[in-house]
Design a protein around this motif. Structure first.
Motif, PDB file in Angstrom:
ATOM      1  N   PRO A  24      15.081   4.795 -17.593  1.00 57.33           N
ATOM      2  CA  PRO A  24      16.374   4.626 -18.260  1.00 57.33           C
ATOM      3  C   PRO A  24      17.478   5.325 -17.469  1.00 57.33           C
ATOM      4  CG  PRO A  24      14.702   5.312 -19.823  1.00 57.33           C
ATOM      5  CD  PRO A  24      14.090   5.417 -18.475  1.00 57.33           C
ATOM      6  N   GLY A  25      18.571   4.627 -17.284  1.00 54.49           N
ATOM      7  CA  GLY A  25      19.708   5.207 -16.583  1.00 54.49           C
ATOM      8  C   GLY A  25      19.714   4.989 -15.091  1.00 54.49           C
ATOM      9  N   ILE A  26      18.668   4.406 -14.540  1.00 51.86           N
ATOM     10  CA  ILE A  26      18.668   4.112 -13.112  1.00 51.86           C
ATOM     11  C   ILE A  26      18.385   2.629 -12.920  1.00 51.86           C
ATOM     12  CG2 ILE A  26      17.844   6.405 -12.516  1.00 51.86           C
ATOM     13  CD1 ILE A  26      15.194   5.031 -11.696  1.00 51.86           C
ATOM     14  N   LYS A  27      18.714   2.149 -11.734  1.00 49.78           N
ATOM     15  CA  LYS A  27      18.474   0.762 -11.388  1.00 49.78           C
ATOM     16  C   LYS A  27      17.068   0.643 -10.802  1.00 49.78           C
ATOM     17  CE  LYS A  27      20.832  -2.926  -8.914  1.00 49.78           C
ATOM     18  NZ  LYS A  27      21.918  -3.231  -7.987  1.00 49.78           N
ATOM     19  N   ARG A  28      16.373  -0.421 -11.140  1.00 49.89           N
ATOM     20  CA  ARG A  28      15.039  -0.668 -10.602  1.00 49.89           C
ATOM     21  C   ARG A  28      15.103  -0.717  -9.085  1.00 49.89           C
ATOM     22  NH1 ARG A  28      11.173  -4.659 -14.085  1.00 49.89           N
ATOM     23  NH2 ARG A  28      11.715  -3.282 -15.789  1.00 49.89           N
ATOM     24  N   CYS A  29      14.215   0.006  -8.420  1.00 49.39           N
ATOM     25  CA  CYS A  29      14.253   0.036  -6.964  1.00 49.39           C
ATOM     26  C   CYS A  29      12.851   0.228  -6.395  1.00 49.39           C
ATOM     27  CB  CYS A  29      15.181   1.134  -6.465  1.00 49.39           C
ATOM     28  SG  CYS A  29      14.701   2.779  -6.964  1.00 49.39           S
ATOM     29  N   ILE A  30      12.728  -0.097  -5.135  1.00 51.45           N
ATOM     30  CA  ILE A  30      11.482   0.105  -4.412  1.00 51.45           C
ATOM     31  C   ILE A  30      11.556   1.474  -3.751  1.00 51.45           C
ATOM     32  CG2 ILE A  30      10.084  -0.696  -2.479  1.00 51.45           C
ATOM     33  CD1 ILE A  30      11.079  -3.515  -3.100  1.00 51.45           C
ATOM     34  N   ILE A  31      10.473   2.239  -3.892  1.00 50.20           N
ATOM     35  CA  ILE A  31      10.457   3.588  -3.334  1.00 50.20           C
ATOM     36  C   ILE A  31       9.110   3.837  -2.664  1.00 50.20           C
ATOM     37  CG2 ILE A  31       9.679   4.708  -5.449  1.00 50.20           C
ATOM     38  CD1 ILE A  31      11.699   6.952  -4.800  1.00 50.20           C
ATOM     39  N   ASN A  32       9.139   4.587  -1.585  1.00 48.11           N
ATOM     40  CA  ASN A  32       7.937   4.916  -0.839  1.00 48.11           C
ATOM     41  C   ASN A  32       7.111   5.928  -1.630  1.00 48.11           C
ATOM     42  OD1 ASN A  32       6.052   5.807   1.125  1.00 48.11           O
ATOM     43  ND2 ASN A  32       7.466   5.187   2.735  1.00 48.11           N
ATOM     44  N   LEU A  33       5.804   5.817  -1.560  1.00 48.37           N
ATOM     45  CA  LEU A  33       4.923   6.717  -2.304  1.00 48.37           C
ATOM     46  C   LEU A  33       5.002   8.159  -1.803  1.00 48.37           C
ATOM     47  CD1 LEU A  33       1.800   4.462  -2.770  1.00 48.37           C
ATOM     48  CD2 LEU A  33       3.385   5.251  -4.518  1.00 48.37           C
ATOM     49  N   LYS A  34       5.430   8.341  -0.552  1.00 44.59           N
ATOM     50  CA  LYS A  34       5.562   9.697  -0.024  1.00 44.59           C
ATOM     51  C   LYS A  34       6.673  10.467  -0.739  1.00 44.59           C
ATOM     52  CE  LYS A  34       3.865   8.634   4.563  1.00 44.59           C
ATOM     53  NZ  LYS A  34       4.175   8.612   5.997  1.00 44.59           N
ATOM     54  N   ARG A  35       7.593   9.764  -1.359  1.00 49.06           N
ATOM     55  CA  ARG A  35       8.705  10.401  -2.066  1.00 49.06           C
ATOM     56  C   ARG A  35       8.368  10.738  -3.509  1.00 49.06           C
ATOM     57  NH1 ARG A  35      14.352   8.075  -0.064  1.00 49.06           N
ATOM     58  NH2 ARG A  35      13.881   7.933   2.127  1.00 49.06           N
ATOM     59  N   LEU A  36       7.183  10.364  -3.970  1.00 50.58           N
ATOM     60  CA  LEU A  36       6.814  10.540  -5.371  1.00 50.58           C
ATOM     61  C   LEU A  36       5.722  11.587  -5.541  1.00 50.58           C
ATOM     62  CD1 LEU A  36       6.601   6.843  -6.595  1.00 50.58           C
ATOM     63  CD2 LEU A  36       8.485   8.429  -6.896  1.00 50.58           C
ATOM     64  N   ALA A  37       5.809  12.332  -6.618  1.00 47.23           N
ATOM     65  CA  ALA A  37       4.731  13.207  -7.052  1.00 47.23           C
ATOM     66  C   ALA A  37       4.186  12.591  -8.335  1.00 47.23           C
ATOM     67  CB  ALA A  37       5.251  14.619  -7.309  1.00 47.23           C
ATOM     68  N   ILE A  38       2.951  12.158  -8.298  1.00 46.07           N
ATOM     69  CA  ILE A  38       2.355  11.433  -9.408  1.00 46.07           C
ATOM     70  C   ILE A  38       1.927  12.423 -10.491  1.00 46.07           C
ATOM     71  CG2 ILE A  38       0.516   9.831 -10.059  1.00 46.07           C
ATOM     72  CD1 ILE A  38       2.579   8.711  -8.077  1.00 46.07           C
ATOM     73  N   THR A  39       2.293  12.136 -11.742  1.00 51.41           N
ATOM     74  CA  THR A  39       1.887  12.973 -12.868  1.00 51.41           C
ATOM     75  C   THR A  39       0.636  12.381 -13.504  1.00 51.41           C
ATOM     76  OG1 THR A  39       3.165  11.780 -14.528  1.00 51.41           O
ATOM     77  CG2 THR A  39       4.301  13.533 -13.329  1.00 51.41           C
TER      78      THR A  39
ATOM     79  N   GLN B  98       0.806  -1.216   0.000  1.00 51.73           N
ATOM     80  CA  GLN B  98       0.000   0.000   0.000  1.00 51.73           C
ATOM     81  C   GLN B  98       0.845   1.277   0.000  1.00 51.73           C
ATOM     82  OE1 GLN B  98      -2.769   0.035   3.199  1.00 51.73           O
ATOM     83  NE2 GLN B  98      -3.858   1.830   2.451  1.00 51.73           N
ATOM     84  N   ASN B  99       2.076   1.199   0.476  1.00 50.07           N
ATOM     85  CA  ASN B  99       2.908   2.390   0.619  1.00 50.07           C
ATOM     86  C   ASN B  99       4.120   2.428  -0.297  1.00 50.07           C
ATOM     87  OD1 ASN B  99       1.359   3.459   2.759  1.00 50.07           O
ATOM     88  ND2 ASN B  99       2.319   2.005   4.147  1.00 50.07           N
ATOM     89  N   ARG B 100       4.449   1.321  -0.965  1.00 44.12           N
ATOM     90  CA  ARG B 100       5.668   1.265  -1.751  1.00 44.12           C
ATOM     91  C   ARG B 100       5.397   0.708  -3.148  1.00 44.12           C
ATOM     92  NH1 ARG B 100       9.551  -2.335   1.410  1.00 44.12           N
ATOM     93  NH2 ARG B 100       7.671  -3.575   1.516  1.00 44.12           N
ATOM     94  N   VAL B 101       6.197   1.190  -4.101  1.00 45.23           N
ATOM     95  CA  VAL B 101       6.094   0.724  -5.479  1.00 45.23           C
ATOM     96  C   VAL B 101       7.491   0.442  -6.024  1.00 45.23           C
ATOM     97  CG1 VAL B 101       3.924   1.879  -6.033  1.00 45.23           C
ATOM     98  CG2 VAL B 101       6.066   3.102  -6.345  1.00 45.23           C
ATOM     99  N   LEU B 102       7.542  -0.390  -7.043  1.00 42.81           N
ATOM    100  CA  LEU B 102       8.787  -0.655  -7.763  1.00 42.81           C
ATOM    101  C   LEU B 102       8.827   0.300  -8.936  1.00 42.81           C
ATOM    102  CD1 LEU B 102      11.258  -2.594  -8.021  1.00 42.81           C
ATOM    103  CD2 LEU B 102       9.864  -3.932  -9.578  1.00 42.81           C
ATOM    104  N   VAL B 103       9.896   1.105  -9.031  1.00 44.02           N
ATOM    105  CA  VAL B 103      10.002   2.099 -10.101  1.00 44.02           C
ATOM    106  C   VAL B 103      11.234   1.805 -10.948  1.00 44.02           C
ATOM    107  CG1 VAL B 103       8.800   3.900  -8.823  1.00 44.02           C
ATOM    108  CG2 VAL B 103      11.268   3.746  -8.659  1.00 44.02           C
ATOM    109  N   ASP B 104      11.183   2.299 -12.177  1.00 46.34           N
ATOM    110  CA  ASP B 104      12.284   2.111 -13.111  1.00 46.34           C
ATOM    111  C   ASP B 104      12.267   3.267 -14.091  1.00 46.34           C
ATOM    112  OD1 ASP B 104      14.428   1.031 -14.398  1.00 46.34           O
ATOM    113  OD2 ASP B 104      13.345  -0.628 -15.306  1.00 46.34           O
TER     114      ASP B 104
END
Length: 126
Positions: free
Chosen positions: A43-58, A35-41
């Motif tokens: 180009p140029g970065i490594k796939r990682c899990i990041i908390n939704l609080k750190r993201l601004a959704i477009t 519910q709080n984390r997503v896997l993001v990817d």
């Protein structure tokens, strides 16, 4: 009007936490962890899990499946980056970074140009 920026696969997001090493980068949600984390990817970065609080959704959503390969994601991300750069949000970020990169002399030239423009406007209004 219902909320349009839902967390879903293929949604493009901007990392907005300054302490994060991915700060200011556009990433794509490729999988939901919980519910709080997503896997993001991206180009140029490594796939990682990041908390939704750190993201601004477009509002940009890519038609990628769950966990796409790097080539498919890179092709889709090019269009998304161009679309984001053309948006008001992207233009605002570009304007802020351009202002941040100004030197002291560039800021002086901007101030002179602003005062000249103000004098022209005052003359036209009088």
């Amino acid at each position: 009007m219902p909320f349009q920026r839902n967390i879903e696969l293929g949604r493009v997001a901007l990392v907005n936490l300054k302490a994060d090493k991915l700060y200011g980068k556009l990433v794509v949600v490729v999988d939901l962890v919980d519910q709080n984390r997503v896997l993001v990817d991206a180009p140029g970065i490594k796939r990682c899990i990041i908390n939704l609080k750190r993201l601004a959704i477009t509002s940009i959503k890519l038609d990628t499946g769950r966990c796409p390969d790097a080539a498919a994601l890179a092709a889709a991300h090019k269009g998304a980056a161009a679309e984001f750069a053309a948006s008001k949000w992207g233009q605002k970020i570009a304007r802020q970074s351009a202002r941040k990169a100004l030197t002291d002399f560039d800021r002086f030239k901007v101030a002179i140009a602003r005062s000249k423009r103000s004098a022209i406007v005052k003359k036209a209004m009088a």
